[in-house]
Design a protein around this motif. Structure first.
Motif, mmCIF file in Angstrom:
data_model
loop_
_atom_site.group_PDB
_atom_site.id
_atom_site.type_symbol
_atom_site.label_atom_id
_atom_site.label_comp_id
_atom_site.label_asym_id
_atom_site.label_seq_id
_atom_site.Cartn_x
_atom_site.Cartn_y
_atom_site.Cartn_z
ATOM 1 N N LEU A 229 -4.285 -21.639 -31.004
ATOM 2 C CA LEU A 229 -3.542 -21.868 -32.238
ATOM 3 C C LEU A 229 -2.226 -21.101 -32.228
ATOM 4 O O LEU A 229 -2.097 -20.058 -31.576
ATOM 5 C CB LEU A 229 -4.376 -21.430 -33.443
ATOM 6 N N PRO A 230 -1.223 -21.580 -32.954
ATOM 7 C CA PRO A 230 0.044 -20.828 -33.076
ATOM 8 C C PRO A 230 -0.180 -19.467 -33.722
ATOM 9 O O PRO A 230 -1.169 -19.251 -34.435
ATOM 10 C CB PRO A 230 0.900 -21.735 -33.975
ATOM 11 N N LEU A 231 0.746 -18.552 -33.493
ATOM 12 C CA LEU A 231 0.581 -17.191 -33.988
ATOM 13 C C LEU A 231 0.489 -17.130 -35.511
ATOM 14 O O LEU A 231 -0.285 -16.352 -36.058
ATOM 15 C CB LEU A 231 1.748 -16.319 -33.503
ATOM 16 N N TYR A 232 1.299 -17.963 -36.189
ATOM 17 C CA TYR A 232 1.288 -17.898 -37.648
ATOM 18 C C TYR A 232 -0.063 -18.365 -38.208
ATOM 19 O O TYR A 232 -0.522 -17.876 -39.259
ATOM 20 C CB TYR A 232 2.442 -18.715 -38.233
ATOM 21 N N MET A 233 -0.751 -19.295 -37.512
ATOM 22 C CA MET A 233 -2.071 -19.739 -37.962
ATOM 23 C C MET A 233 -3.125 -18.662 -37.711
ATOM 24 O O MET A 233 -4.012 -18.438 -38.546
ATOM 25 C CB MET A 233 -2.446 -21.039 -37.256
ATOM 26 N N GLN A 234 -3.028 -17.989 -36.572
ATOM 27 C CA GLN A 234 -3.956 -16.893 -36.300
ATOM 28 C C GLN A 234 -3.773 -15.768 -37.322
ATOM 29 O O GLN A 234 -4.750 -15.168 -37.793
ATOM 30 C CB GLN A 234 -3.734 -16.350 -34.887
ATOM 31 N N SER A 235 -2.506 -15.513 -37.685
ATOM 32 C CA SER A 235 -2.229 -14.491 -38.688
ATOM 33 C C SER A 235 -2.790 -14.893 -40.058
ATOM 34 O O SER A 235 -3.357 -14.062 -40.770
ATOM 35 C CB SER A 235 -0.725 -14.252 -38.785
ATOM 36 N N ASN A 236 -2.658 -16.168 -40.412
ATOM 37 C CA ASN A 236 -3.195 -16.646 -41.687
ATOM 38 C C ASN A 236 -4.714 -16.500 -41.754
ATOM 39 O O ASN A 236 -5.283 -16.213 -42.810
ATOM 40 C CB ASN A 236 -2.808 -18.108 -41.906
ATOM 41 N N ILE A 237 -5.382 -16.718 -40.623
ATOM 42 C CA ILE A 237 -6.841 -16.553 -40.573
ATOM 43 C C ILE A 237 -7.212 -15.098 -40.861
ATOM 44 O O ILE A 237 -8.133 -14.814 -41.630
ATOM 45 C CB ILE A 237 -7.388 -17.006 -39.212
#
Length: 356
Positions: A229-237
């Protein structure tokens, strides 16, 4: 004038929820007795019995034999058709007696609740609070039910590796309580023989040993993984987590997730979610650059204050009927607007309901 109806001081009829609504449990009694009779007849241990003619006394003896057979060969689980219970704190003219913690624990079917992932953390937390403060207040049947449910939780963790950290904390608190009770035997009232409690302590220690050697199975899956997953999606998780330990554990998976898990804003939001500003001021921790170390702040505050609890599903309490129930099973409410009478019950609130 003679009173011809049902005694008004009785607790009322037993009800069961069906597809057509709530019906009296008495209507299903004969059907259940017939099913039990057929099971008894089909059992090999009773093939030599004569079932041609059975009077009432013979039938009762036969049912008792069947129950004894089941108790000796299986680990029976407490079962009740009604998945709700009236919380009675004192005797009234309409109802004599009161409801105990052990009775509520048996009636609310926590064993089946474990199959629902939304309720798993709730049940584990409740068992942990009981282990800390109210274990000896449970009746013998409730204690047996408690340890049967605990074993189910342990088996579930071994099978699907679901949240082993929670069960480790539960077993640690339970083991400490059992050690104190066994050491101070005579000064505390224990239901059952002391050897039973020693066996329970040995079982808890064995479960702890197995969990300490638990190896998480690596799933072979060629579909999209968290690392893809993109970094921003991993951060959102990570920002969706409400438990700091979950953030730390996920940060150990990959170097990228470790870097994201050290985000100061992430830990600041966790602190603001669980603790108040007044609590921050009492335990303010600054880093070498004179910035607030929010991660260290979070774990320091955890030692002093309880964190905010969050569950997918909880028990409900009806203020109109004074009844505890699971939301999906409901209860026979007599209020005009039942939903306005319901309120969620946290594990600690559940314990407090039975402190007379």
């Amino acid at each position: 004038m003679p009173f011809l109806g049902q005694d008004w001081r009785s607790p009322g009829w037993s009800w069961i929820k069906t597809e057509d609504g709530w019906k009296r449990f008495e209507l299903f009694r004969y059907e259940l007795e017939n099913n039990l009779h057929n099971k008894v007849v089909g059992n090999e241990d009773f093939k030599n019995e004569n079932f041609d003619l059975l009077n009432a006394e013979d039938y009762e003896v036969l049912v008792k034999k069947k129950k004894d057979h089941l108790n000796n060969n299986t680990k029976s689980q407490y079962f009740c058709h009604e998945k709700w219970i009236s919380v009675q704190k004192e005797s009234t003219r309409e109802r004599h007696g009161y409801c105990t913690l052990g009775e509520a624990f048996n009636r609310l079917d926590f064993s089946s609740a474990l199959q629902d992932l939304r309720r798993f953390n709730y049940v584990v937390r409740l068992l942990q609070l009981i282990a800390k403060t109210r274990l000896t207040s449970l009746s013998g049947a409730a204690q047996k039910n408690y340890f049967n449910i605990l074993e189910k939780i342990f088996r579930k963790v071994l099978e699907d590796n679901h949240n082993p950290r929670l069960i480790k904390e539960l077993l640690h608190d339970l083991g400490s309580t059992l050690c104190i009770l066994i050491r101070e035997v005579g000064r505390s009232v224990l239901v059952g023989n002391i050897n039973i409690w020693v066996c329970r302590l040995e079982a808890v220690r064995d479960w702890q040993h197995q969990l300490s050697n638990l190896q998480i199975k690596k799933h072979v899956d060629y579909s999209v993984t968290l690392n893809d997953l993109p970094l921003y999606m991993q951060s959102n998780i990570l920002y969706r987590f409400s438990d700091g330990w979950d953030v730390v554990n996920l940060g150990q998976v990959t170097p990228t997730l470790h870097k994201l898990s050290e985000d100061r804003q992430l830990w600041k939001k966790l602190c603001q979610y669980h603790f108040s500003e007044k609590q921050f001021c009492r335990h303010l921790i600054l880093s070498e650059k004179s910035h607030i170390d929010w991660k260290l702040m979070y774990f320091t505050l955890l030692k002093w204050y309880p964190k905010k609890e969050q569950y997918g599903d909880t028990l409900q309490y009806c203020r109109h009927c004074s009844i505890l129930f699971w939301k999906d099973t409901g209860h026979p409410c007599t209020a005009d607007d039942p939903d306005s009478c319901f309120m969620p019950v946290s594990p600690q609130n559940f314990i407090d309901l039975f402190q007379f």
